[in-house]
Motif scaffolding. Structure first.
Motif, PDB file in Angstrom:
ATOM      1  N   LEU A 110       0.866  -1.177   0.000  1.00  0.00           N
ATOM      2  CA  LEU A 110       0.000   0.000   0.000  1.00  0.00           C
ATOM      3  C   LEU A 110       0.904   1.229   0.000  1.00  0.00           C
ATOM      4  O   LEU A 110       1.322   1.716   1.049  1.00  0.00           O
ATOM      5  CB  LEU A 110      -0.916  -0.016   1.236  1.00  0.00           C
ATOM      6  CG  LEU A 110      -1.897  -1.193   1.304  1.00  0.00           C
ATOM      7  CD1 LEU A 110      -2.635  -1.190   2.638  1.00  0.00           C
ATOM      8  CD2 LEU A 110      -2.896  -1.158   0.149  1.00  0.00           C
ATOM      9  N   GLU A 130      -1.507  -5.749   8.022  1.00  0.00           N
ATOM     10  CA  GLU A 130      -2.238  -5.415   6.801  1.00  0.00           C
ATOM     11  C   GLU A 130      -1.265  -4.919   5.740  1.00  0.00           C
ATOM     12  O   GLU A 130      -0.308  -4.202   6.033  1.00  0.00           O
ATOM     13  CB  GLU A 130      -3.278  -4.329   7.088  1.00  0.00           C
ATOM     14  CG  GLU A 130      -4.135  -3.943   5.901  1.00  0.00           C
ATOM     15  CD  GLU A 130      -5.134  -2.853   6.256  1.00  0.00           C
ATOM     16  OE1 GLU A 130      -6.338  -3.161   6.345  1.00  0.00           O
ATOM     17  OE2 GLU A 130      -4.697  -1.696   6.465  1.00  0.00           O
ATOM     18  N   THR A 131      -1.498  -5.312   4.511  1.00  0.00           N
ATOM     19  CA  THR A 131      -0.746  -4.786   3.377  1.00  0.00           C
ATOM     20  C   THR A 131      -1.718  -4.711   2.206  1.00  0.00           C
ATOM     21  O   THR A 131      -2.913  -4.525   2.405  1.00  0.00           O
ATOM     22  CB  THR A 131       0.499  -5.643   3.075  1.00  0.00           C
ATOM     23  OG1 THR A 131       1.259  -5.013   2.037  1.00  0.00           O
ATOM     24  CG2 THR A 131       0.139  -7.055   2.659  1.00  0.00           C
ATOM     25  N   GLY A 132      -1.227  -4.846   0.998  1.00  0.00           N
ATOM     26  CA  GLY A 132      -2.131  -4.801  -0.138  1.00  0.00           C
ATOM     27  C   GLY A 132      -1.384  -4.611  -1.437  1.00  0.00           C
ATOM     28  O   GLY A 132      -0.175  -4.862  -1.522  1.00  0.00           O
ATOM     29  N   THR A 134      -1.150  -1.954  -5.084  1.00  0.00           N
ATOM     30  CA  THR A 134      -1.399  -0.607  -5.585  1.00  0.00           C
ATOM     31  C   THR A 134      -1.137  -0.570  -7.079  1.00  0.00           C
ATOM     32  O   THR A 134      -0.129  -1.110  -7.542  1.00  0.00           O
ATOM     33  CB  THR A 134      -0.469   0.416  -4.901  1.00  0.00           C
ATOM     34  OG1 THR A 134      -0.655   0.368  -3.481  1.00  0.00           O
ATOM     35  CG2 THR A 134      -0.732   1.826  -5.396  1.00  0.00           C
ATOM     36  N   THR A 150      -6.046   1.065  -5.001  1.00  0.00           N
ATOM     37  CA  THR A 150      -5.430   0.191  -4.000  1.00  0.00           C
ATOM     38  C   THR A 150      -6.432  -0.874  -3.567  1.00  0.00           C
ATOM     39  O   THR A 150      -7.642  -0.697  -3.682  1.00  0.00           O
ATOM     40  CB  THR A 150      -4.971   0.965  -2.753  1.00  0.00           C
ATOM     41  OG1 THR A 150      -6.107   1.598  -2.149  1.00  0.00           O
ATOM     42  CG2 THR A 150      -3.936   2.013  -3.105  1.00  0.00           C
ATOM     43  N   LYS A 152      -6.673  -3.567  -0.095  1.00  0.00           N
ATOM     44  CA  LYS A 152      -6.062  -3.993   1.159  1.00  0.00           C
ATOM     45  C   LYS A 152      -6.223  -5.501   1.374  1.00  0.00           C
ATOM     46  O   LYS A 152      -7.234  -6.086   0.990  1.00  0.00           O
ATOM     47  CB  LYS A 152      -6.683  -3.244   2.337  1.00  0.00           C
ATOM     48  CG  LYS A 152      -6.388  -1.754   2.335  1.00  0.00           C
ATOM     49  CD  LYS A 152      -7.019  -1.070   3.534  1.00  0.00           C
ATOM     50  CE  LYS A 152      -6.710   0.432   3.519  1.00  0.00           C
ATOM     51  NZ  LYS A 152      -7.323   1.112   4.690  1.00  0.00           N
ATOM     52  N   SER A 154      -5.358  -8.503   4.544  1.00  0.00           N
ATOM     53  CA  SER A 154      -4.888  -8.784   5.907  1.00  0.00           C
ATOM     54  C   SER A 154      -3.719  -9.768   5.874  1.00  0.00           C
ATOM     55  O   SER A 154      -3.665 -10.660   5.017  1.00  0.00           O
ATOM     56  CB  SER A 154      -6.023  -9.361   6.750  1.00  0.00           C
ATOM     57  OG  SER A 154      -7.066  -8.425   6.901  1.00  0.00           O
TER      58      SER A 154
END
Length: 241
Positions: A110, A130-132, A134, A150, A152, A154
């Motif tokens: 992210l 948490e990440t994700g 982009t 973006t 997200k 977990s």
């Protein structure tokens, strides 16, 4: 839209697969040259090259993208957008200016957090929950371009870098297709990154796997998870590794 796709490792494959199945036209796949691997050091093609050849998509493998020859080759294509997913080379301003629209990069964090080569690993090592992913309008900096969309994800306590890699790789195609859909419809908006909130995720080295037993069990656990499957973690008993 006409697309030149740039990517190399397994992470890139799901996005290329879905783009190839979509209404868009993949004109060319650009990937890294075949590299020697294994004990025999035989040259092995990238996962992206293998998929492109299987589907009959033209493949281009420049050693360095920053040459006039590469620029001239890519300018021969009437391309709406370059899609870049874990390609492994930085594009200079001349290449970024080729597509009718711009170049879109899919990054596995992210942004502006975890710019750089190993965002999945460092997110786990640093204990993130948490990440994700982009999509980003590329500029000449390292993951510094304007944010487009973006998504997200977990990070479970049981996740390691391999499992999180696989999860994010499978989320990538949907976000990229959504980005292209909004670009076509004229509804795609971009947001400038706030560099004051940026963090860096440098390329991993074997020495990163050395466990510091002065750290907490929580931090050691995260380092073990974040460095699977490579480079793994290690310690010493006297001089014995």
């Amino acid at each position: 839209m006409n697309i030149v796709f740039m990517g190399t490792p397994e992470f890139s494959v799901p996005t290329l697969q879905q783009l190839h199945k979509s209404i868009h036209n993949i004109q060319l796949v650009v990937t890294q040259p075949d590299r020697p691997k294994g004990r025999g050091r035989e040259s092995v093609p990238s996962p992206i090259k293998l998929f492109a050849l299987k589907e009959g998509i033209p493949v281009f493998q420049p050693e360095k993208c920053s040459t006039p020859e590469v620029e001239n080759t890519l300018r021969k294509y009437d391309t709406d957008v370059f899609v870049v997913v874990a390609f492994g080379q930085i594009l200079n301003k001349n290449l970024l200016s080729i597509p009718r629209n711009f170049c879109i990069n899919l990054h596995s964090s992210l942004l502006p957090k975890y710019r750089g080569a190993a965002p999945i690993n460092w997110a786990i090592i640093n204990g993130e929950t948490e990440t994700g992913i982009t999509t980003m309008k590329m500029d000449s900096g390292l993951d510094t371009g304007d944010i487009l969309l973006t998504h997200k994800v977990s990070i479970a306590p049981s996740d390691d870098a391999k499992s999180l890699h696989d999860t994010l790789a499978l989320e990538g195609p949907t976000l990229m297709l959504d980005t292209l859909k909004k670009l076509e419809s004229g509804t795609l908006k971009s947001i400038r990154q706030n560099s004051d909130h940026s963090t860096y995720a440098p390329k991993l080295k074997k020495k990163d796997g050395l466990i510091d037993w002065n750290q907490s069990a929580f931090k050691i656990h995260n380092r073990v998870r974040g460095l699977l499957p490579w480079p793994g973690t290690h310690s010493f008993l006297g001089s014995r590794r």
